[in-house]
Motif scaffolding. Structure first.
Motif, PDB file in Angstrom:
ATOM      1  N   ARG A   1       3.113  16.058  -4.351  1.00  0.00           N
ATOM      2  CA  ARG A   1       2.955  16.335  -2.795  1.00  0.00           C
ATOM      3  C   ARG A   1       3.217  14.407  -2.621  1.00  0.00           C
ATOM      4  NH1 ARG A   1      -0.854  17.342   2.606  1.00  0.00           N
ATOM      5  NH2 ARG A   1       0.995  15.648   3.398  1.00  0.00           N
ATOM      6  N   TYR A   2       2.650  14.229  -3.124  1.00  0.00           N
ATOM      7  CA  TYR A   2       2.614  12.566  -2.158  1.00  0.00           C
ATOM      8  C   TYR A   2       3.515  12.248  -2.531  1.00  0.00           C
ATOM      9  CZ  TYR A   2       1.261   7.895  -1.461  1.00  0.00           C
ATOM     10  OH  TYR A   2       0.302   6.237  -1.557  1.00  0.00           O
ATOM     11  N   ALA A   3       4.417  12.297  -4.013  1.00  0.00           N
ATOM     12  CA  ALA A   3       6.008  11.796  -3.825  1.00  0.00           C
ATOM     13  C   ALA A   3       6.778  12.190  -3.346  1.00  0.00           C
ATOM     14  CB  ALA A   3       6.287  11.946  -5.477  1.00  0.00           C
ATOM     15  N   ALA A   4       6.648  13.737  -3.312  1.00  0.00           N
ATOM     16  CA  ALA A   4       7.772  13.974  -1.820  1.00  0.00           C
ATOM     17  C   ALA A   4       7.646  13.181  -0.866  1.00  0.00           C
ATOM     18  CB  ALA A   4       7.556  15.650  -2.098  1.00  0.00           C
ATOM     19  N   ASP A   5       6.185  13.356   0.285  1.00  0.00           N
ATOM     20  CA  ASP A   5       5.526  12.395   1.691  1.00  0.00           C
ATOM     21  C   ASP A   5       6.979  11.482   1.479  1.00  0.00           C
ATOM     22  OD1 ASP A   5       4.979  14.955   2.299  1.00  0.00           O
ATOM     23  OD2 ASP A   5       2.716  14.608   2.043  1.00  0.00           O
ATOM     24  N   GLN A   6       6.301  10.871   0.170  1.00  0.00           N
ATOM     25  CA  GLN A   6       7.195   9.456   0.343  1.00  0.00           C
ATOM     26  C   GLN A   6       9.049   9.247   0.316  1.00  0.00           C
ATOM     27  OE1 GLN A   6       4.984   6.534   0.323  1.00  0.00           O
ATOM     28  NE2 GLN A   6       3.234   8.053   0.440  1.00  0.00           N
ATOM     29  N   GLY A   7       9.053  10.320  -0.120  1.00  0.00           N
ATOM     30  CA  GLY A   7      10.598  10.284  -0.219  1.00  0.00           C
ATOM     31  C   GLY A   7      11.189   9.170  -1.584  1.00  0.00           C
ATOM     32  N   TRP A   8      10.264   9.857  -2.706  1.00  0.00           N
ATOM     33  CA  TRP A   8      11.090   9.108  -4.019  1.00  0.00           C
ATOM     34  C   TRP A   8      11.999  10.338  -4.661  1.00  0.00           C
ATOM     35  CZ3 TRP A   8       4.647   8.009  -5.108  1.00  0.00           C
ATOM     36  CH2 TRP A   8       4.617   6.623  -5.080  1.00  0.00           C
ATOM     37  N   ASP A   9      12.371   9.915  -5.791  1.00  0.00           N
ATOM     38  CA  ASP A   9      13.937  11.029  -6.225  1.00  0.00           C
ATOM     39  C   ASP A   9      13.283  11.636  -7.309  1.00  0.00           C
ATOM     40  OD1 ASP A   9      16.118   9.452  -4.496  1.00  0.00           O
ATOM     41  OD2 ASP A   9      15.276   7.557  -5.138  1.00  0.00           O
ATOM     42  N   VAL A  10      12.539  11.261  -7.902  1.00  0.00           N
ATOM     43  CA  VAL A  10      12.711  12.205  -9.200  1.00  0.00           C
ATOM     44  C   VAL A  10      10.366  12.163  -9.930  1.00  0.00           C
ATOM     45  CG1 VAL A  10      12.939  11.443 -11.638  1.00  0.00           C
ATOM     46  CG2 VAL A  10      14.322  11.184 -10.141  1.00  0.00           C
TER      47      VAL A  10
ATOM     48  N   GLY B   1     -12.853   0.296 -16.999  1.00  0.00           N
ATOM     49  CA  GLY B   1     -12.825  -0.237 -18.746  1.00  0.00           C
ATOM     50  C   GLY B   1     -12.538  -2.191 -18.267  1.00  0.00           C
ATOM     51  N   ASP B   2     -12.286  -2.678 -18.728  1.00  0.00           N
ATOM     52  CA  ASP B   2     -12.417  -4.361 -18.950  1.00  0.00           C
ATOM     53  C   ASP B   2     -11.152  -4.731 -18.145  1.00  0.00           C
ATOM     54  OD1 ASP B   2     -14.829  -4.483 -19.118  1.00  0.00           O
ATOM     55  OD2 ASP B   2     -14.647  -4.861 -21.646  1.00  0.00           O
ATOM     56  N   ASP B   3      -9.927  -4.151 -18.163  1.00  0.00           N
ATOM     57  CA  ASP B   3      -8.315  -4.211 -18.136  1.00  0.00           C
ATOM     58  C   ASP B   3      -7.243  -3.124 -16.847  1.00  0.00           C
ATOM     59  OD1 ASP B   3      -8.637  -6.340 -20.126  1.00  0.00           O
ATOM     60  OD2 ASP B   3      -8.124  -4.997 -21.673  1.00  0.00           O
ATOM     61  N   CYS B   4      -8.520  -3.038 -15.628  1.00  0.00           N
ATOM     62  CA  CYS B   4      -8.014  -2.565 -15.176  1.00  0.00           C
ATOM     63  C   CYS B   4      -7.499  -3.363 -14.331  1.00  0.00           C
ATOM     64  CB  CYS B   4      -9.425  -1.615 -14.476  1.00  0.00           C
ATOM     65  SG  CYS B   4      -9.196  -0.470 -15.722  1.00  0.00           S
ATOM     66  N   GLU B   5      -6.236  -3.980 -14.430  1.00  0.00           N
ATOM     67  CA  GLU B   5      -5.397  -4.754 -12.464  1.00  0.00           C
ATOM     68  C   GLU B   5      -5.826  -3.642 -10.930  1.00  0.00           C
ATOM     69  OE1 GLU B   5      -1.784  -7.459 -13.611  1.00  0.00           O
ATOM     70  OE2 GLU B   5      -1.788  -6.088 -15.100  1.00  0.00           O
ATOM     71  N   HIS B   6      -5.781  -2.437 -11.419  1.00  0.00           N
ATOM     72  CA  HIS B   6      -5.323  -1.989 -10.315  1.00  0.00           C
ATOM     73  C   HIS B   6      -5.995  -0.461 -10.671  1.00  0.00           C
ATOM     74  CE1 HIS B   6      -2.475  -4.688  -8.342  1.00  0.00           C
ATOM     75  NE2 HIS B   6      -1.519  -4.349 -10.363  1.00  0.00           N
ATOM     76  N   PRO B   7      -6.341   0.282  -9.415  1.00  0.00           N
ATOM     77  CA  PRO B   7      -7.018   1.182  -9.768  1.00  0.00           C
ATOM     78  C   PRO B   7      -6.571   2.536 -10.884  1.00  0.00           C
ATOM     79  CG  PRO B   7      -7.239   0.857  -7.239  1.00  0.00           C
ATOM     80  CD  PRO B   7      -6.347  -0.055  -7.744  1.00  0.00           C
TER      81      PRO B   7
ATOM     82  N   LEU C   1       9.684   2.097 -10.655  1.00  0.00           N
ATOM     83  CA  LEU C   1       8.711   2.989 -11.082  1.00  0.00           C
ATOM     84  C   LEU C   1       7.483   2.866 -10.263  1.00  0.00           C
ATOM     85  CD1 LEU C   1       8.715   1.817 -14.467  1.00  0.00           C
ATOM     86  CD2 LEU C   1       9.350   4.444 -13.771  1.00  0.00           C
ATOM     87  N   HIS C   2       6.978   3.889  -9.765  1.00  0.00           N
ATOM     88  CA  HIS C   2       5.818   4.042  -9.045  1.00  0.00           C
ATOM     89  C   HIS C   2       4.762   5.155  -9.813  1.00  0.00           C
ATOM     90  CE1 HIS C   2       7.683   3.280  -5.359  1.00  0.00           C
ATOM     91  NE2 HIS C   2       8.524   4.285  -6.058  1.00  0.00           N
TER      92      HIS C   2
ATOM     93  N   GLU D   1       1.045  -0.772  -0.369  1.00  0.00           N
ATOM     94  CA  GLU D   1       0.598  -0.145   0.041  1.00  0.00           C
ATOM     95  C   GLU D   1       0.937   1.527   0.106  1.00  0.00           C
ATOM     96  OE1 GLU D   1      -3.514   2.387   2.731  1.00  0.00           O
ATOM     97  OE2 GLU D   1      -2.919   0.132   3.618  1.00  0.00           O
ATOM     98  N   GLY D   2       0.586   2.259  -0.626  1.00  0.00           N
ATOM     99  CA  GLY D   2       1.382   3.102  -1.206  1.00  0.00           C
ATOM    100  C   GLY D   2       2.388   3.632  -2.122  1.00  0.00           C
ATOM    101  N   ASN D   3       2.250   2.532  -2.641  1.00  0.00           N
ATOM    102  CA  ASN D   3       3.701   2.431  -4.222  1.00  0.00           C
ATOM    103  C   ASN D   3       2.898   3.039  -4.549  1.00  0.00           C
ATOM    104  OD1 ASN D   3       5.794   1.219  -2.461  1.00  0.00           O
ATOM    105  ND2 ASN D   3       5.460  -1.208  -3.153  1.00  0.00           N
ATOM    106  N   HIS D   4       1.678   3.047  -5.024  1.00  0.00           N
ATOM    107  CA  HIS D   4       1.194   3.786  -6.619  1.00  0.00           C
ATOM    108  C   HIS D   4      -0.399   4.020  -6.043  1.00  0.00           C
ATOM    109  CE1 HIS D   4       4.235   1.003  -8.988  1.00  0.00           C
ATOM    110  NE2 HIS D   4       3.098   0.117  -7.704  1.00  0.00           N
TER     111      HIS D   4
END
Length: 420
Positions: free
Chosen positions: A246-255, A185-191, A224-225, A174-177
């Motif tokens: 903001r979410y990416a920054a709070d997760q500590g991601w780099d780019v 659609g019909d091919d959505c594995e994840h939200p 990749l996220h 949880e939180g990686n994406h």
């Protein structure tokens, strides 16, 4: 933060709103005026929240900017009242931005491409752009971007794509994406899955895995996220984009890569960019596809973002590419092959140029360059390809030179060919 001055006419004008709600009352919200309020303190935040005609959303950027963004639905009179407060920095429409893609280019000359008949399904294609920016030279030296986390603010990523699944952050964690707009659609594995090809294409250019088939990206071992803010048709709300940054920054991601934008200034996106930059995130954005001078879009035009224009296989500036003094660097953007939901395809746009640079940033960070030094390193090592500064910025991205490797290779790989 250096905020632009906003006239009352600009701030108070109404714009159409889309189908994305703020959690409740989406249908009602579609019929209201959706705005972002930049609140300087708790009193302004409470005031903006209390007078919204629907449940508001808050994006707290106060740690680095002193602002909290309050997103809600406001009548003209309410907006005027809020804007008159000294503790309100701006009241601005929650614009809908879009991908910065161009119409598909004409088929290039045979000498510049590899046909599907010649391309074997088991072969890995080296896209022309990956070779032209000397990412392949970096790969040969062992540079892969390993350990760097890249947020793709876009239309989602196809988790099961064979070129990407090895580098996609674990979908079960949880939180990686995250999705602000859910896949349909019909091919959505994840939200956060891709329902329009764009995000997957961008992700492939950043970090498709090096192997025996498919395509390879600039940083083939970066993580990749998916930060899904755009629907399949490409509409993306300013407030969702700000929240994703903001979410990416709070997760500590780099780019963070943003292959999206629009022509209207947005103090909300500038504030989100400042928040992320001061958190240590390097933000890369597509310059836009207006195809004329002085047309770099937003958020790319802000100093907080590295703005990328698009080049062709013969080192020209793509006819569709926005240009202007805000351009920092150029990268391949015409006839770029990468992954899409059901395989591979060739797309055009500064959307395709930006992820080359995001991958280059990942390579630099993995090599120990600090976030504060990355922009200067990219620009100082860029190759002058003979275009005006307003068109190419410092020049064409050169990943090998940025890493202090030999960068004499000006090859174009397998041209514009794509895997069969």
């Amino acid at each position: 933060m250096s905020n632009p001055e906003w006239s009352r006419r600009d701030v108070l004008k109404t714009v159409g709103v889309g189908a994305v709600g703020l959690g409740v009352g989406a249908v009602a919200l579609d019929r209201m005026d959706r705005y972002i309020v930049g609140a300087r303190d708790a009193d302004a935040t409470l005031a903006a929240a209390s007078v919204s005609d629907t449940r508001e959303e808050r994006i707290d950027l106060s740690k680095y900017t002193g602002l909290t963004l309050v997103v809600g639905a406001y009548s003209k009179a309410t907006r005027q009242s809020l804007f008159s407060r000294e503790d309100v920095a701006f009241v601005h429409p929650d614009h809908e931005l879009s991908y910065v893609d161009a119409p598909a280019s004409e088929t290039p000359p045979a000498s510049d491409q590899q046909s599907g008949e010649d391309q074997q399904p088991s072969d890995q294609v080296l896209p022309w752009g990956i070779d032209r920016v000397d990412a392949d030279v970096a790969h040969a030296e062992g540079a892969t971007g390993e350990g760097v986390h890249v947020g793709i603010v876009d239309g989602g990523i196809t988790a099961s794509h064979p070129d990407l699944e090895a580098n996609l952050a674990d979908p079960s964690v949880e939180g990686n994406h995250r999705a602000w707009v859910e896949c349909s659609g019909d091919d959505c594995e994840h939200p956060w899955s891709d329902d329009g090809d764009h995000g997957t294409h961008v992700a492939g250019t950043v970090a498709a895995t090096e192997g025996d088939s498919g395509v390879v990206g600039v940083a083939p071992e970066a993580t990749l996220h998916a930060l899904k803010v755009c629907g399949g048709a490409g509409g993306c709300r300013t407030s969702d984009i700000a929240g994703a940054i903001r979410y990416a920054a709070d997760q500590g991601w780099d780019v963070v890569n943003l292959s999206l934008g629009g022509p209207s200034e947005s103090p909300a996106l500038q504030a989100a960019g400042e928040y992320a930059r001061d958190s240590g995130v390097v933000l890369v954005a597509a310059a836009g596809n207006a195809g004329r001078p002085d047309s770099v879009g937003y958020p790319a035009a802000y100093d907080e973002f590295v703005a990328v224009s698009a080049t062709t296989i013969d080192d020209g500036i793509a006819s569709f590419s926005s240009t202007g003094p805000e351009v920092d660097v150029a990268a391949p953007g015409e006839s770029v092959c990468s992954a899409v939901v059901d395989g591979h395809d060739v797309l055009d746009g500064t959307s395709m140029a930006s992820p080359h640079v995001a991958g280059g940033v990942a390579q630099l960070l993995a090599a120990g360059t600090s976030p504060e030094e990355v922009r200067d390193r990219l620009l100082d090592s860029a190759e002058d390809i003979g275009n005006a500064e307003d068109e190419q910025g410092a020049g064409l991205l050169d990943v090998a030179a940025a890493l202090d490797y030999d960068s004499d290779d000006d090859g174009t790989g397998d041209g514009t060919g794509c895997p069969a």
